[in-house]
Design an enzyme around this catalytic site. Structure first.
Site, mmCIF file in Angstrom:
data_model
loop_
_atom_site.group_PDB
_atom_site.id
_atom_site.type_symbol
_atom_site.label_atom_id
_atom_site.label_comp_id
_atom_site.label_asym_id
_atom_site.label_seq_id
_atom_site.Cartn_x
_atom_site.Cartn_y
_atom_site.Cartn_z
ATOM 1 N N GLY C 146 0.826 -1.194 0.000
ATOM 2 C CA GLY C 146 0.000 0.000 0.000
ATOM 3 C C GLY C 146 0.864 1.248 0.000
ATOM 4 O O GLY C 146 2.040 1.218 0.390
ATOM 5 N N CYS C 147 0.286 2.344 -0.429
ATOM 6 C CA CYS C 147 1.064 3.581 -0.555
ATOM 7 C C CYS C 147 1.482 4.112 0.817
ATOM 8 O O CYS C 147 2.661 4.424 1.034
ATOM 9 C CB CYS C 147 0.282 4.625 -1.338
ATOM 10 S SG CYS C 147 -1.420 4.874 -0.786
#
EC number: 1.2.1.38
Lengths: 343, 343, 343, 343
Positions: C146-147
């Protein structure tokens, strides 16, 4: 292929930074001296932190000595500084000027809009104009067009050249703030520009007016008149130009579209969108692409065209690299992309 | 003074929210029913959290029943919904429509641009047009002008009315995104609009074109032609309109400025800036002020004028309140301000 | 070198668009099928106009049939859709999932935060974690991080791994809006997000919390606690993560800096800025670079570190390409850049 | 009621402009002298064009002579300039200082963070702190709190005062750019800040750190530690503060919410949102409102609270007017609004 050594004068500014961003991705270029004025002595990483691979490079003074010994010198200097410097650079060095000094052919225009002695005229770095690509091949001096003139010219050129319109054009162009440079001014503060649009240089007084007039004037025998209004909009990059002119005779939107499609059919960077789709600047951010669309407003009796460019890329540094490629005989698109950074 | 009870239909949208923001500061108004469509039943605080004092108010269904029993009903509904509703509201109720339904005088224009049956024509809520203030005094029905037409008209009206220009005008107007409403659409996402400018409704197809034409047409006997291009720019509020037209004869910038100065000398909300200072939208955010400037481009043979408004304030809700004041006999500026929120 | 054919599922979204932007510059990749859900049948140029060279490509349905016959399949789908699809793709195909389905090792975490059955766990595509690069070499399945977890982990990992801090961390991370995707929602409209900062998913309920905890937990034997607060800020791209934790013992800012410098000395994309220079997201826009800085707040008894990434680039699509390179044995940086687009 | 004459020193800056914006709507105030430093002699309309009704006013030099003869003097000057000036203003004049000079009680803190001699300590203009409203009633000197301390303090005060948390707090606060002032600096250019988030003053070195510590320290006997990290985000106005601290014992989110609800039940400008709704800065733009929310993160063992203010309004000029009202015996909310300008 042997690499060419390229020096960049004005490496701490926006235009210089964008030249470096593009040159870092150019396979035939080795980046040489990076020079600056008041920022000489500083590390590039503190001034242009996005150029990560060059973070440790130290800026040198802009001078003949630091620029000597390169195959190519790119000048990204304030208007008026390129002339004296270029005069001392050897004729065998390719000099590409991102400034305005050598763009105008009429010394009177220069003096009227820039208020100093005219430095001369160099081959004009807009390859998409008829005959221009040939002038740029092998050239040793190139004047990179202004950002507004680039998009304004490409937006209206096919209509003017084909005689679809009377050459009495109105251009309103909305620009991001980087076009105004990196020198700190109150009216360019983020607090001032965010959430606001303003007009400036209204009434024919903006310096890019004679350049647009000169470009369109080369496409028709009739005298060209240009009403140019620039707008400052709250974004860092990009220009959207809206151009219109009275129809010279009956023409449908489809016919006008065909004229544009033919005019740009072979251009690697000019992309006429499908009919009905209008340009947005975000699509061309960081790219050398120009996005265009055209239609006819029958009730108003006008042709209306819209173009989008990145003012720092195709509008400045991308054009510089495109001309470097042409001048040195590389494929014109080397190191350039037609892909924008979105969203 | 007795307070009037005001209902707002469409209280969950941008126009309705701005009407409420202004009415909260109006000394003679008591806020009555707040109604909505699909948002009925929700608390206003979840939909319009900036209206802190009304956070606990619950939205009711938009209907005759909920709107009954008010002195004033402000309609802030999608185009086409005001007509049927207004027909059922009593003649003694002041109905102010922020939508387009009752703006146009020509049913053909309505049908062509809106594609449905014409609901009729109400007094047009732009008091700054000649004779309009008289029509609005005591009126029971008011059609609030469109945001683009408000600023486009005020920007060019003095020049057209005085015959300074041929009524063959070009308007390019840059608007913030709230003008496109609150309904979620991909092209209006923050990710899409931030960092980008785009053109839309190009070529005379935008619905505000006939309204601008109608307004300017009332100022001259000559047939008016309007080339109108709207731009979407990355800010929530504000419109900057750039208008130009060919000079009808010799006129200097100073003479044009004088014409504008006289035309708006007595207007409480139209502010002609000192010569040389150009409008910016930030200066009028949240206010009912219009900032204007005008000049002459001799080389291009055109008069160029620029105007700034807040599309939601003077462009919609501010005009609604201004007309409410006129219709009810209050001082025209009651509850309104000429002070913008900046920076 | 022979090119690999890469299909992209979810090509109309932000993650898919960014994967394509990067793949267009990858010398060893041929772009194969582009698939979508509800947008199948449309031309890519209308949905992703910035991908100029692919404007004429038509989106196909996301299905086994359209994804078959590729060397690599990149999945850029809503959470929960990758699991079923991936189960049917052959073991010889490299499948890179930009979604969350295969990131978490604890099925209980998955069920608690995503509310469905756990699909499994794949090699985690954060090569900068100890031992991870080896797992990714030759892998046929990769879960792209995930970012938020990417930047949060890299910002605190050296401090946790070296035991400089108690693993009781506080992360506040400000993200651009593209992290929230392209599906139209009212709260993501430009009108709502411009000029505003908001907090969301506060109190440990954001789905990226267990992923950050899992990553940091792999670096220490002590139980890790993470307080994670995401902020939505008015920009399209970029995340700036601020991480802090109580000092485990006396340590100076210079010592902490040294720990970070050593930890990332050989990383091609993690760039510790010179001491005293703090990250900004603009410097890494469009790039695969991570910019970091760290210090010690003696009065507060905490180590504080800040990291910046482009959520769509290094935070998603750049990581996907980096892992593609590792999995296929290319140089890890192929087709990737550490140069950001600024200003 | 008789009006009081108010002079504003520093009328060309952001704080001074906001003071004037609010005073223009204050029924008991007559605006007197407007003074400036280097901008003395200019018309206010060229520097603060949003203050339309004051456009023709000319700025005078900031001096004892120009400030004399007013009932109230509001100082909106760079830090360090208020002290010497205030010493010369009569004891019968109400002096409200928007600068930092008189906020801190500990001369050592002042010298360490501001590097000059301490001017003294005045009644601190945060009426929402226990006992503070009484100190401000009838006061002749008021030190307006800093913008970050205002929102950081109000966000955490109830939790600290009630002993819900250990006073070892972490605050990360995202601010718009106007907090950095109007003096032109390269890093504050629109081109730099738009599209970017950055951290600055990290590690306890920001000048607002001791002020937050002092405020929270007044609410508990335990020693307070504050880790404060400010972020610069791309918007002109607004601060969102995220504050958290370790739970001192078991407490549910509902219990924490109740503590906050009781603490602020009678406050006219502090608005605890309904549980589950989190603050956004847009809701308070231009207003004196503070929007708050609180929850408990059980897994992380922390209470987390978020607050939003307009840094120029409640964060500076609104507080100045609120204190003016208290000092002069007006209703505390006179001329102030809890309604924000949105969208």
């Amino acid at each position: 292929m042997n690499k060419v050594r390229v020096a960049v004068a004005g490496a701490s500014g926006y235009a210089g930074g964008e030249v470096l961003r593009l040159l870092l991705g150019h396979p035939f270029v080795e980046i040489g001296a990076l020079t600056a004025g008041s920022n000489a002595g500083e590390q590039l990483g503190t001034l242009q932190p996005h150029l990560t691979p060059l973070a440790d490079r130290v800026l040198e003074e802009t001078s003949l000595a630091t620029l000597a010994g390169h195959d190519v010198v790119v000048l990204a200097l304030p208007h008026g500084q390129s002339g004296p410097l270029a005069a001392q650079l050897g004729d065998d060095v390719l000099v590409i000027d991102c400034g305005a000094d050598f763009r105008l052919t009429d010394p009177g225009d220069w003096e009227r809009f820039y208020g100093s002695a005219h430095a001369g005229t160099w081959p004009y770095g807009l390859p998409e104009l008829p005959g221009q690509r040939e002038l740029l091949a092998g050239a040793k001096r190139v004047a990179v067009p202004g950002c507004y003139p680039t998009v304004s010219t490409l937006t209206l050129a096919p209509a003017v050249a084909a005689g679809l319109v009377e050459p009495d054009v109105v251009v309103v162009a909305a620009s991001g703030t980087s076009g105004a440079g990196k020198a700190p001014k109150t009216n360019l503060l983020g607090s001032e520009v965010m959430g606001s649009v303003s007009a400036y240089g209204v009434g024919g007084v903006h310096r890019h007016t004679p350049e647009i007039t000169q470009n369109l004037g080369g496409l028709t025998d009739a005298p060209v008149r240009v009403s140019f209004t620039p707008l400052l909009v709250p974004m860092p990059r990009g220009i959207l130009a809206t151009g219109s002119a009275p129809l010279a005779g009956p023409v449908t939107a489809a016919e006008a579209y065909d004229v544009y499609a033919k005019a740009y059919a072979d251009e690697p960077f000019v992309h006429l969108l499908p009919q009905g789709q209008w340009p947005q600047t975000k699509s061309v951010l960081g790219s050398n692409a120009v996005h265009l669309q055209v239609t006819v407003d029958e009730a108003a009796g006008r042709l209306v065209a819209v173009g989008a460019v990145d003012n720092l890329a195709k509008g400045t540094a991308g054009a510089a690299v495109q001309c470097l490629n042409l001048a040195l005989g590389y494929d014109e698109a080397t190191g350039l992309s037609a892909v924008g950074l979105a969203p």
